[in-house]
Design an enzyme around this catalytic site. Structure first.
Site, PDB file in Angstrom:
ATOM      1  N   SER A 122      11.342  -9.277   3.702  1.00 40.26           N
ATOM      2  CA  SER A 122      12.803  -9.260   3.994  1.00 40.26           C
ATOM      3  C   SER A 122      13.050  -9.381   5.501  1.00 40.26           C
ATOM      4  O   SER A 122      13.487  -8.428   6.139  1.00 40.26           O
ATOM      5  CB  SER A 122      13.474  -8.017   3.396  1.00 40.26           C
TER       6      SER A 122
ATOM      7  N   THR B  44       0.843  -1.202   0.000  1.00 37.18           N
ATOM      8  CA  THR B  44       0.000   0.000   0.000  1.00 37.18           C
ATOM      9  C   THR B  44       0.875   1.247   0.000  1.00 37.18           C
ATOM     10  O   THR B  44       0.638   2.187  -0.776  1.00 37.18           O
ATOM     11  CB  THR B  44      -0.939   0.002   1.224  1.00 37.18           C
TER      12      THR B  44
HETATM   13  N1  LIG Z   1       5.376 -18.557   4.802  1.00 36.46           N
HETATM   14  C1  LIG Z   1       5.165 -17.303   4.398  1.00 36.46           C
HETATM   15  N2  LIG Z   1       5.685 -16.276   5.103  1.00 36.46           N
HETATM   16  C2  LIG Z   1       5.477 -15.005   4.684  1.00 36.46           C
HETATM   17  N3  LIG Z   1       4.771 -14.673   3.559  1.00 36.46           N
HETATM   18  C3  LIG Z   1       4.236 -15.681   2.828  1.00 36.46           C
HETATM   19  C4  LIG Z   1       4.403 -17.016   3.217  1.00 36.46           C
HETATM   20  N4  LIG Z   1       3.758 -17.792   2.312  1.00 36.46           N
HETATM   21  C5  LIG Z   1       3.218 -16.987   1.397  1.00 36.46           C
HETATM   22  N5  LIG Z   1       3.498 -15.688   1.693  1.00 36.46           N
HETATM   23  C6  LIG Z   1       3.128 -14.572   0.813  1.00 36.46           C
HETATM   24  O1  LIG Z   1       4.351 -14.136   0.233  1.00 36.46           O
HETATM   25  C7  LIG Z   1       4.525 -12.748   0.403  1.00 36.46           C
HETATM   26  C8  LIG Z   1       5.931 -12.420   0.909  1.00 36.46           C
HETATM   27  O2  LIG Z   1       6.877 -12.542  -0.098  1.00 36.46           O
HETATM   28  P1  LIG Z   1       8.295 -11.851   0.077  1.00 36.46           P
HETATM   29  O3  LIG Z   1       9.061 -12.172  -1.155  1.00 36.46           O
HETATM   30  O4  LIG Z   1       8.100 -10.431   0.413  1.00 36.46           O
HETATM   31  O5  LIG Z   1       8.894 -12.635   1.334  1.00 36.46           O
HETATM   32  S1  LIG Z   1      10.391 -12.685   1.891  1.00 36.46           S
HETATM   33  O6  LIG Z   1      10.920 -11.307   1.826  1.00 36.46           O
HETATM   34  O7  LIG Z   1      11.179 -13.588   1.066  1.00 36.46           O
HETATM   35  O8  LIG Z   1      10.284 -13.196   3.269  1.00 36.46           O
HETATM   36  C9  LIG Z   1       3.518 -12.288   1.414  1.00 36.46           C
HETATM   37  O9  LIG Z   1       3.048 -11.045   0.909  1.00 36.46           O
HETATM   38  P2  LIG Z   1       2.763  -9.765   1.838  1.00 36.46           P
HETATM   39  O10 LIG Z   1       1.534 -10.111   2.616  1.00 36.46           O
HETATM   40  O11 LIG Z   1       2.526  -8.675   0.829  1.00 36.46           O
HETATM   41  O12 LIG Z   1       3.953  -9.495   2.692  1.00 36.46           O
HETATM   42  C10 LIG Z   1       2.470 -13.387   1.444  1.00 36.46           C
HETATM   43  O13 LIG Z   1       1.392 -13.038   0.605  1.00 36.46           O
HETATM   44  N1  LIG Z   2      -2.007   3.049   6.177  1.00 34.59           N
HETATM   45  C1  LIG Z   2      -3.009   2.182   6.179  1.00 34.59           C
HETATM   46  N2  LIG Z   2      -4.142   2.443   6.833  1.00 34.59           N
HETATM   47  C2  LIG Z   2      -5.163   1.560   6.837  1.00 34.59           C
HETATM   48  N3  LIG Z   2      -5.142   0.362   6.189  1.00 34.59           N
HETATM   49  C3  LIG Z   2      -4.034   0.037   5.537  1.00 34.59           C
HETATM   50  C4  LIG Z   2      -2.911   0.925   5.488  1.00 34.59           C
HETATM   51  N4  LIG Z   2      -1.939   0.326   4.763  1.00 34.59           N
HETATM   52  C5  LIG Z   2      -2.435  -0.849   4.374  1.00 34.59           C
HETATM   53  N5  LIG Z   2      -3.691  -1.033   4.820  1.00 34.59           N
HETATM   54  C6  LIG Z   2      -4.517  -2.220   4.598  1.00 34.59           C
HETATM   55  O1  LIG Z   2      -3.868  -3.309   5.230  1.00 34.59           O
HETATM   56  C7  LIG Z   2      -3.901  -4.457   4.405  1.00 34.59           C
HETATM   57  C8  LIG Z   2      -2.491  -4.945   4.132  1.00 34.59           C
HETATM   58  O2  LIG Z   2      -1.810  -3.988   3.359  1.00 34.59           O
HETATM   59  P1  LIG Z   2      -0.726  -4.415   2.303  1.00 34.59           P
HETATM   60  O3  LIG Z   2      -0.203  -3.175   1.683  1.00 34.59           O
HETATM   61  O4  LIG Z   2      -1.243  -5.477   1.389  1.00 34.59           O
HETATM   62  O5  LIG Z   2       0.396  -5.050   3.269  1.00 34.59           O
HETATM   63  P2  LIG Z   2       1.675  -5.902   2.916  1.00 34.59           P
HETATM   64  O6  LIG Z   2       2.096  -5.559   1.508  1.00 34.59           O
HETATM   65  O7  LIG Z   2       2.685  -5.493   3.934  1.00 34.59           O
HETATM   66  O8  LIG Z   2       1.259  -7.342   3.061  1.00 34.59           O
HETATM   67  C9  LIG Z   2      -4.675  -4.078   3.145  1.00 34.59           C
HETATM   68  O9  LIG Z   2      -6.005  -4.508   3.289  1.00 34.59           O
HETATM   69  C10 LIG Z   2      -4.592  -2.567   3.128  1.00 34.59           C
HETATM   70  O10 LIG Z   2      -5.712  -1.979   2.525  1.00 34.59           O
END
Ligand SMILES: Nc1ncnc2c1ncn2[C@@H]1O[C@H](COP(=O)(O)OS(=O)(=O)O)[C@@H](OP(=O)(O)O)[C@H]1O
Ligand SMILES: Nc1ncnc2c1ncn2[C@@H]1O[C@H](COP(=O)(O)OP(=O)(O)O)[C@@H](O)[C@H]1O
Length: 208
Positions: A106, A40
């Site tokens: 990360s 986001t």
């Molecule tokens: N086991 C596990 N742990 C964490 N995340 C998981 C896992 N399995 C799937 N996912 C999904 O993969 C997204 C994270 O990918 P990344 O490449 O950012 O991960 S990492 O930096 O290598 O740890 C992460 O996306 P974000 O929610 O946007 O962070 C998840 O959708």
């Molecule tokens: N600043 C914010 N305020 C309120 N809701 C947020 C904010 N940032 C993200 N969200 C909500 O939180 C959830 C996770 O955000 P996202 O960007 O997908 O996180 P990540 O990429 O770290 O997994 C989404 O549903 C998004 O709409």
């Protein structure tokens, strides 16, 4: 391991490219738990930069795992390689003159630190990679759970989920820390503006 390899210089360098773009290439590295708001913020930042006439490109962990990193899973060694690869790609984007926004969990401190540019021969010692730490509580991230992954992890249906049964090592020396204030998360635009203020102060958005 390659041997007998040599560095090929190119006639147009980073300085010339930056002049064309009227900005300075750098990497904004957004780290934090799943659901902390990395993507986001990356989108909001990219939009805000665009409205200021600045060119950025987002490298999102989830997206890269559909292509470049589709051979990687979530074991520790795969995450290490994931961060190494994205670090190298991000630095190429920065060398191209873009503001590269990398948004990945990360989770390991050592791997994030290894991405700092002094390890990369294209760059001088000047720091061009900035860590932005999304310091949101696990409670908040889990309550958001937009993909239902925390629920699956709690149910034991996903093993090694960051924050549940895999570690997240918070940064010790990040350039920007974004966190909840009085239990409220700042808006994405407010957070993007904080990052932009930092880039402005460091001279990355100035005309060359
Ligand atoms: N086991 C596990 N742990 C964490 N995340 C998981 C896992 N399995 C799937 N996912 C999904 O993969 C997204 C994270 O990918 P990344 O490449 O950012 O991960 S990492 O930096 O290598 O740890 C992460 O996306 P974000 O929610 O946007 O962070 C998840 O959708
Ligand atoms: N600043 C914010 N305020 C309120 N809701 C947020 C904010 N940032 C993200 N969200 C909500 O939180 C959830 C996770 O955000 P996202 O960007 O997908 O996180 P990540 O990429 O770290 O997994 C989404 O549903 C998004 O709409």
């Amino acid at each position: 391991m390659s041997t007998n390899i040599f560095w090929q210089e190119s006639p147009i360098g980073k300085t010339e490219r930056q002049k064309l773009l009227n900005q300075k290439g750098c990497v904004v590295w957004i780290t934090g738990l799943s659901g902390s708001g990395k993507s986001t913020l990356a989108c909001s930042l990219s939009r805000e930069l665009y409205t200021r006439g600045k060119l950025s490109y987002i490298l999102d962990g989830d997206n890269l795992r559909h292509g470049l990193n589709k051979d990687l899973g979530f074991k520790a060694e795969d995450r290490v390689e994931n961060i190494r690869r994205v670090g190298e790609v991000a630095k190429l984007f920065a060398d191209a003159g873009l503001i590269c926004i990398a948004s990945l969990i990360s989770p390991y401190r050592k791997d994030r630190d290894a991405c700092k540019p002094f390890t990369f021969r294209l760059f001088s010692l000047k720091n061009i990679l900035f860590d932005v730490y999304m310091n949101m509580s696990l409670q908040l991230c889990e309550a958001r759970d937009p993909k239902g992954l925390y629920k699956l992890a709690r149910a034991g249906k996903i093993k090694g989920f960051t924050g549940i049964d895999d570690p997240y090592e918070s940064p010790l020396n990040c350039e920007i820390e974004l966190k909840e204030k009085e239990g409220e998360c700042p808006s994405p635009v407010a957070m993007a503006e904080e990052v932009i203020a930092y880039l402005e102060a460091k001279g990355f958005l100035q005309n060359q």
